[in-house]
Scaffold this motif. Structure first.
Motif, PDB file in Angstrom:
ATOM      1  N   MET A   1       7.606  -9.361 -10.531  1.00  0.00           N
ATOM      2  CA  MET A   1       8.066  -8.106  -9.959  1.00  0.00           C
ATOM      3  C   MET A   1       7.147  -7.721  -8.795  1.00  0.00           C
ATOM      4  SD  MET A   1       8.484  -4.477 -11.885  1.00  0.00           S
ATOM      5  CE  MET A   1       9.953  -3.603 -11.474  1.00  0.00           C
ATOM      6  N   SER A   2       7.706  -7.281  -7.701  1.00  0.00           N
ATOM      7  CA  SER A   2       6.896  -6.921  -6.538  1.00  0.00           C
ATOM      8  C   SER A   2       6.255  -5.549  -6.735  1.00  0.00           C
ATOM      9  CB  SER A   2       7.757  -6.939  -5.272  1.00  0.00           C
ATOM     10  OG  SER A   2       8.771  -5.975  -5.367  1.00  0.00           O
ATOM     11  N   LYS A   3       5.184  -5.329  -6.009  1.00  0.00           N
ATOM     12  CA  LYS A   3       4.453  -4.071  -6.094  1.00  0.00           C
ATOM     13  C   LYS A   3       5.238  -2.949  -5.427  1.00  0.00           C
ATOM     14  CE  LYS A   3      -0.195  -6.048  -5.746  1.00  0.00           C
ATOM     15  NZ  LYS A   3      -1.438  -6.012  -4.937  1.00  0.00           N
ATOM     16  N   THR A   4       5.057  -1.752  -5.947  1.00  0.00           N
ATOM     17  CA  THR A   4       5.640  -0.587  -5.284  1.00  0.00           C
ATOM     18  C   THR A   4       4.803  -0.265  -4.046  1.00  0.00           C
ATOM     19  OG1 THR A   4       4.311   1.089  -6.417  1.00  0.00           O
ATOM     20  CG2 THR A   4       6.359   0.360  -7.519  1.00  0.00           C
ATOM     21  N   LEU A   5       5.369   0.550  -3.186  1.00  0.00           N
ATOM     22  CA  LEU A   5       4.640   1.018  -2.007  1.00  0.00           C
ATOM     23  C   LEU A   5       3.306   1.637  -2.413  1.00  0.00           C
ATOM     24  CD1 LEU A   5       4.485   1.839   1.033  1.00  0.00           C
ATOM     25  CD2 LEU A   5       5.658   3.944   0.353  1.00  0.00           C
ATOM     26  N   PHE A   6       3.321   2.445  -3.459  1.00  0.00           N
ATOM     27  CA  PHE A   6       2.086   3.118  -3.874  1.00  0.00           C
ATOM     28  C   PHE A   6       1.066   2.134  -4.444  1.00  0.00           C
ATOM     29  CE2 PHE A   6       4.960   6.978  -4.363  1.00  0.00           C
ATOM     30  CZ  PHE A   6       4.635   7.455  -3.100  1.00  0.00           C
ATOM     31  N   GLN A   7       1.514   1.110  -5.152  1.00  0.00           N
ATOM     32  CA  GLN A   7       0.579   0.088  -5.629  1.00  0.00           C
ATOM     33  C   GLN A   7      -0.097  -0.606  -4.452  1.00  0.00           C
ATOM     34  OE1 GLN A   7       3.622  -1.750  -8.228  1.00  0.00           O
ATOM     35  NE2 GLN A   7       1.929  -1.991  -9.676  1.00  0.00           N
ATOM     36  N   ARG A   8       0.658  -0.864  -3.413  1.00  0.00           N
ATOM     37  CA  ARG A   8       0.086  -1.520  -2.237  1.00  0.00           C
ATOM     38  C   ARG A   8      -0.921  -0.602  -1.532  1.00  0.00           C
ATOM     39  NH1 ARG A   8       4.279  -3.815   1.499  1.00  0.00           N
ATOM     40  NH2 ARG A   8       2.472  -4.970   2.249  1.00  0.00           N
ATOM     41  N   ILE A   9      -0.665   0.702  -1.523  1.00  0.00           N
ATOM     42  CA  ILE A   9      -1.631   1.655  -0.961  1.00  0.00           C
ATOM     43  C   ILE A   9      -2.878   1.697  -1.834  1.00  0.00           C
ATOM     44  CG2 ILE A   9      -2.080   4.101  -0.512  1.00  0.00           C
ATOM     45  CD1 ILE A   9       0.907   4.279   0.394  1.00  0.00           C
ATOM     46  N   ILE A  10      -2.700   1.785  -3.144  1.00  0.00           N
ATOM     47  CA  ILE A  10      -3.840   1.810  -4.081  1.00  0.00           C
ATOM     48  C   ILE A  10      -4.690   0.559  -3.925  1.00  0.00           C
ATOM     49  CG2 ILE A  10      -4.431   1.687  -6.545  1.00  0.00           C
ATOM     50  CD1 ILE A  10      -1.859   3.552  -6.942  1.00  0.00           C
ATOM     51  N   ASP A  11      -4.048  -0.593  -3.723  1.00  0.00           N
ATOM     52  CA  ASP A  11      -4.759  -1.870  -3.547  1.00  0.00           C
ATOM     53  C   ASP A  11      -5.282  -2.066  -2.128  1.00  0.00           C
ATOM     54  OD1 ASP A  11      -4.282  -2.444  -6.197  1.00  0.00           O
ATOM     55  OD2 ASP A  11      -2.573  -3.766  -5.797  1.00  0.00           O
ATOM     56  N   ARG A  12      -5.098  -1.048  -1.284  1.00  0.00           N
ATOM     57  CA  ARG A  12      -5.567  -1.049   0.117  1.00  0.00           C
ATOM     58  C   ARG A  12      -4.896  -2.127   0.974  1.00  0.00           C
ATOM     59  NH1 ARG A  12      -7.515   2.777  -2.564  1.00  0.00           N
ATOM     60  NH2 ARG A  12      -9.416   3.860  -1.952  1.00  0.00           N
ATOM     61  N   GLU A  13      -3.683  -2.504   0.585  1.00  0.00           N
ATOM     62  CA  GLU A  13      -2.897  -3.432   1.397  1.00  0.00           C
ATOM     63  C   GLU A  13      -2.184  -2.702   2.529  1.00  0.00           C
ATOM     64  OE1 GLU A  13      -0.274  -5.445  -1.313  1.00  0.00           O
ATOM     65  OE2 GLU A  13      -1.937  -6.161  -2.544  1.00  0.00           O
ATOM     66  N   ILE A  14      -1.964  -1.413   2.349  1.00  0.00           N
ATOM     67  CA  ILE A  14      -1.350  -0.552   3.355  1.00  0.00           C
ATOM     68  C   ILE A  14      -2.303   0.610   3.590  1.00  0.00           C
ATOM     69  CG2 ILE A  14       0.587   1.000   3.866  1.00  0.00           C
ATOM     70  CD1 ILE A  14       2.332  -0.748   2.068  1.00  0.00           C
ATOM     71  N   PRO A  15      -2.632   0.909   4.834  1.00  0.00           N
ATOM     72  CA  PRO A  15      -3.556   2.020   5.087  1.00  0.00           C
ATOM     73  C   PRO A  15      -2.905   3.373   4.796  1.00  0.00           C
ATOM     74  CG  PRO A  15      -2.780   1.087   7.156  1.00  0.00           C
ATOM     75  CD  PRO A  15      -2.231   0.225   6.059  1.00  0.00           C
ATOM     76  N   SER A  16      -3.726   4.311   4.392  1.00  0.00           N
ATOM     77  CA  SER A  16      -3.253   5.657   4.111  1.00  0.00           C
ATOM     78  C   SER A  16      -4.424   6.619   4.241  1.00  0.00           C
ATOM     79  CB  SER A  16      -2.681   5.721   2.691  1.00  0.00           C
ATOM     80  OG  SER A  16      -2.170   7.000   2.433  1.00  0.00           O
ATOM     81  N   LYS A  17      -4.121   7.869   4.546  1.00  0.00           N
ATOM     82  CA  LYS A  17      -5.150   8.901   4.601  1.00  0.00           C
ATOM     83  C   LYS A  17      -5.324   9.459   3.192  1.00  0.00           C
ATOM     84  CE  LYS A  17      -6.563  13.170   6.828  1.00  0.00           C
ATOM     85  NZ  LYS A  17      -6.128  14.298   7.675  1.00  0.00           N
ATOM     86  N   ILE A  18      -6.427   9.097   2.572  1.00  0.00           N
ATOM     87  CA  ILE A  18      -6.690   9.465   1.180  1.00  0.00           C
ATOM     88  C   ILE A  18      -7.508  10.752   1.158  1.00  0.00           C
ATOM     89  CG2 ILE A  18      -7.827   8.759  -0.957  1.00  0.00           C
ATOM     90  CD1 ILE A  18      -7.191   5.827  -0.050  1.00  0.00           C
ATOM     91  N   GLU A  19      -7.036  11.726   0.394  1.00  0.00           N
ATOM     92  CA  GLU A  19      -7.717  13.009   0.250  1.00  0.00           C
ATOM     93  C   GLU A  19      -8.642  13.019  -0.959  1.00  0.00           C
ATOM     94  OE1 GLU A  19      -9.067  16.403   1.413  1.00  0.00           O
ATOM     95  OE2 GLU A  19      -7.398  15.567   2.541  1.00  0.00           O
ATOM     96  N   TYR A  20      -8.249  12.299  -2.013  1.00  0.00           N
ATOM     97  CA  TYR A  20      -8.994  12.316  -3.279  1.00  0.00           C
ATOM     98  C   TYR A  20      -8.633  11.051  -4.049  1.00  0.00           C
ATOM     99  CZ  TYR A  20     -10.229  13.705  -8.063  1.00  0.00           C
ATOM    100  OH  TYR A  20     -10.764  13.744  -9.323  1.00  0.00           O
ATOM    101  N   GLU A  21      -9.591  10.575  -4.838  1.00  0.00           N
ATOM    102  CA  GLU A  21      -9.313   9.415  -5.691  1.00  0.00           C
ATOM    103  C   GLU A  21     -10.262   9.438  -6.868  1.00  0.00           C
ATOM    104  OE1 GLU A  21      -8.643   4.580  -5.343  1.00  0.00           O
ATOM    105  OE2 GLU A  21      -9.671   5.625  -3.722  1.00  0.00           O
ATOM    106  N   ASP A  22      -9.744   9.064  -8.032  1.00  0.00           N
ATOM    107  CA  ASP A  22     -10.577   8.841  -9.205  1.00  0.00           C
ATOM    108  C   ASP A  22     -10.055   7.598  -9.918  1.00  0.00           C
ATOM    109  OD1 ASP A  22      -8.405   9.649 -10.884  1.00  0.00           O
ATOM    110  OD2 ASP A  22      -9.130  11.709 -10.986  1.00  0.00           O
ATOM    111  N   ASP A  23     -10.502   7.351 -11.120  1.00  0.00           N
ATOM    112  CA  ASP A  23     -10.104   6.125 -11.804  1.00  0.00           C
ATOM    113  C   ASP A  23      -8.651   6.123 -12.267  1.00  0.00           C
ATOM    114  OD1 ASP A  23     -10.788   8.108 -13.726  1.00  0.00           O
ATOM    115  OD2 ASP A  23     -11.188   6.581 -15.253  1.00  0.00           O
ATOM    116  N   GLN A  24      -7.995   7.297 -12.301  1.00  0.00           N
ATOM    117  CA  GLN A  24      -6.621   7.375 -12.794  1.00  0.00           C
ATOM    118  C   GLN A  24      -5.568   7.629 -11.718  1.00  0.00           C
ATOM    119  OE1 GLN A  24      -6.061   9.425 -16.671  1.00  0.00           O
ATOM    120  NE2 GLN A  24      -8.156  10.130 -16.291  1.00  0.00           N
ATOM    121  N   CYS A  25      -5.989   8.209 -10.589  1.00  0.00           N
ATOM    122  CA  CYS A  25      -4.981   8.566  -9.589  1.00  0.00           C
ATOM    123  C   CYS A  25      -5.559   8.568  -8.181  1.00  0.00           C
ATOM    124  CB  CYS A  25      -4.361   9.927  -9.899  1.00  0.00           C
ATOM    125  SG  CYS A  25      -5.461  11.342  -9.677  1.00  0.00           S
TER     126      CYS A  25
END
Length: 115
Positions: A1-25
């Motif tokens: 199964m392919s990754k969702t857009l958000f999985q690719r952002i979480i894995d840093r495959e797609i750049p995004s402006k991140i405001e906050y991050e922790d181990d769960q979200c």
């Protein structure tokens, strides 16, 4: 199964402006904002949509964490006048990514009832 857009952002495959991050979200800025502040609060573990979350499972704790994270981010950004959380579930609700996420909208007057 392919990754969702958000999985690719979480894995840093797609750049995004991140405001906050922790181990769960991760909290990132929406690329098509509908308000002066429009963030997406996304769990790192995939739950396809709210209707597919499982009662009495780790889903409950994770979804609760997303709501408390909204409060943390709101304090960080000085959103004391308020914010709205929106969850889209299914095609009639305009869900476009099959990975649960909440929209956090702020810094404009919201209308009621919503759209």
């Amino acid at each position: 199964m392919s990754k969702t857009l958000f999985q690719r952002i979480i894995d840093r495959e797609i750049p995004s402006k991140i405001e906050y991050e922790d181990d769960q979200c991760i909290v990132l800025h929406d690329i098509e904002p509908q308000a002066p502040v429009h963030l997406l609060i996304v769990p790192k573990r995939v739950i396809a949509r709210a209707a597919e979350s499982i009662p009495d499972s780790p889903d409950e704790q994770l979804l609760g964490h997303l709501i408390t994270t909204a409060g943390v981010v709101a304090k960080k950004l000085g959103l004391e006048r308020g914010f709205r959380l929106v969850i889209n579930n299914g095609p009639d609700a305009c869900e476009t990514v099959p990975h649960f996420h909440m929209h956090m909208l702020a810094r404009r007057q919201m209308a009621w009832p919503p759209g």
